[in-house]
Design a protein around this motif. Structure first.
Motif, PDB file in Angstrom:
ATOM      1  N   HIS A 235       0.836  -1.203   0.000  1.00  0.00           N
ATOM      2  CA  HIS A 235       0.000   0.000   0.000  1.00  0.00           C
ATOM      3  C   HIS A 235       0.876   1.260   0.000  1.00  0.00           C
ATOM      4  O   HIS A 235       0.603   2.231  -0.702  1.00  0.00           O
ATOM      5  N   GLU A 236       1.951   1.227   0.772  1.00  0.00           N
ATOM      6  CA  GLU A 236       2.853   2.386   0.832  1.00  0.00           C
ATOM      7  C   GLU A 236       3.438   2.676  -0.555  1.00  0.00           C
ATOM      8  O   GLU A 236       3.508   3.836  -0.985  1.00  0.00           O
ATOM      9  N   ALA A 237       3.828   1.607  -1.266  1.00  0.00           N
ATOM     10  CA  ALA A 237       4.404   1.781  -2.609  1.00  0.00           C
ATOM     11  C   ALA A 237       3.344   2.311  -3.580  1.00  0.00           C
ATOM     12  O   ALA A 237       3.641   3.154  -4.438  1.00  0.00           O
ATOM     13  N   GLU A 238       2.113   1.835  -3.428  1.00  0.00           N
ATOM     14  CA  GLU A 238       1.025   2.331  -4.296  1.00  0.00           C
ATOM     15  C   GLU A 238       0.747   3.813  -4.033  1.00  0.00           C
ATOM     16  O   GLU A 238       0.510   4.590  -4.959  1.00  0.00           O
ATOM     17  N   LEU A 239       0.774   4.176  -2.767  1.00  0.00           N
ATOM     18  CA  LEU A 239       0.554   5.592  -2.430  1.00  0.00           C
ATOM     19  C   LEU A 239       1.638   6.458  -3.058  1.00  0.00           C
ATOM     20  O   LEU A 239       1.373   7.556  -3.558  1.00  0.00           O
ATOM     21  N   TYR A 240       2.864   5.946  -3.027  1.00  0.00           N
ATOM     22  CA  TYR A 240       3.958   6.727  -3.617  1.00  0.00           C
ATOM     23  C   TYR A 240       3.696   6.947  -5.107  1.00  0.00           C
ATOM     24  O   TYR A 240       3.824   8.074  -5.613  1.00  0.00           O
ATOM     25  N   SER A 241       3.303   5.879  -5.780  1.00  0.00           N
ATOM     26  CA  SER A 241       3.080   6.003  -7.226  1.00  0.00           C
ATOM     27  C   SER A 241       1.935   6.984  -7.522  1.00  0.00           C
ATOM     28  O   SER A 241       1.991   7.746  -8.481  1.00  0.00           O
ATOM     29  N   LYS A 242       0.942   7.023  -6.640  1.00  0.00           N
ATOM     30  CA  LYS A 242      -0.216   7.907  -6.855  1.00  0.00           C
ATOM     31  C   LYS A 242       0.086   9.362  -6.488  1.00  0.00           C
ATOM     32  O   LYS A 242      -0.411  10.282  -7.120  1.00  0.00           O
TER      33      LYS A 242
END
Ligand SMILES: C[S@@+](CC[C@H](N)C(=O)[O-])C[C@H]1O[C@@H](n2cnc3c(N)ncnc32)[C@H](O)[C@@H]1O
Length: 257
Positions: A235-242
């Protein structure tokens, strides 16, 4: 609260260390950025004493050691990381100048005003940016340098989702301008501040971490705690991408006045 929204502080430290133990770095960064930060410093020589606080397994420490001639002491509270750190120093034949010790960055057992340079990549949030800058300053000589990377907002306004996630994880997170003013108030002159490129997060951190996560899930198949932890990391990595246009790591380099 869904596991994906838990803050990092709610997970077991041993699990966090196990996930990161085999990785070259335990946070975003790159050899190029370590060398770039180093390029702003002068007067370092073979007598220089350097501390790398929250050094992890020493990814950035070994780069530092290959680009300066002084002595470096790495400090980290994870004995596993420090073992790997000292093994890495030996493998690179740097053990005469590079030594890792287990210890807390909040209670340093060094002589005051003994260091020419204090380095810390991705770790100052653990003590707090302002507190760390103030406390560590006592261990620097006058004119000594500090170089830290720290999570920072790029904009004054952020979407609620990312604002909340970061405030839960790093309550003190602030803008670059505010962080520079904190550094100046703590008694440093600003030498440089620059943002780490995206690949420091993706290629050098999230991608290897995802692979380490898969190995952990296999090792602990069926373990709900491990599954929740890895889901949180994803989730943390997805937030970064977003939301990467709103935040990132900034290298702050200061000189003790
Ligand atoms: C995000 S990692 C960064 C590691 C390494 N500097 C890098 O950039 O790859 C943060 C490191 O700080 C260490 N750490 C966190 N709090 C600490 C404390 N209070 N004292 C010593 N080490 C600490 C952790 O064990 C971890 O190795």
């Amino acid at each position: 609260m869904g596991n994906e929204n838990k803050s990092i502080h709610e997970f077991d430290l041993n699990l966090i260390c196990e996930l990161h133990a085999g990785m070259e770095r335990q946070g975003p960064g790159s050899p190029e950025m370590t060398i770039k930060a180093l390029s702003f410093l002068d007067n370092l020589n073979k007598f220089s004493r350097v501390a790398d606080l929250g050094c992890g397994t020493g990814g950035q420490t070994m780069v530092l050691a290959q680009n300066i001639t002084g002595n470096i002491t790495g400090v980290d509270f994870s004995p596993g990381f420090i073992n790997t750190f000292n093994d890495n120093a030996k493998k690179l034949n740097l053990q005469e100048r590079v030594n890792g010790i287990v210890g807390s960055m909040e209670s340093l057992s060094f002589q005051k005003e003994g260091f020419d340079l204090i380095w810390s990549e991705g770790a100052i949030a653990s003590i707090g940016f302002e507190k760390g800058l103030n406390y560590w300053k006592d261990f620097l000589k006058t004119d000594g340098y500090i170089a830290v990377t720290y999570e920072s907002w790029f904009t004054d306004e952020r979407p609620v989702e990312i604002e909340k996630w970061w405030v839960d994880n790093v309550p003190e997170i602030s803008t670059i301008g505010h962080n520079i003013s904190i550094m100046q108030k703590a008694g440093y002159s600003l030498v440089a501040a620059f943002t780490l490129p995206e690949k420091c997060w993706t290629d050098n951190y999230f991608i290897p971490r995802e692979a380490a996560g898969k190995a952990l899930l296999k090792k602990y198949a069926g373990n709900k705690t491990v599954e929740a932890f890895i889901a949180n990391m994803k989730h943390e990595a997805e937030l970064y991408s977003k939301y990467k246009q709103y935040y990132g790591y900034v290298f702050y380099i200061g000189k003790k006045i």
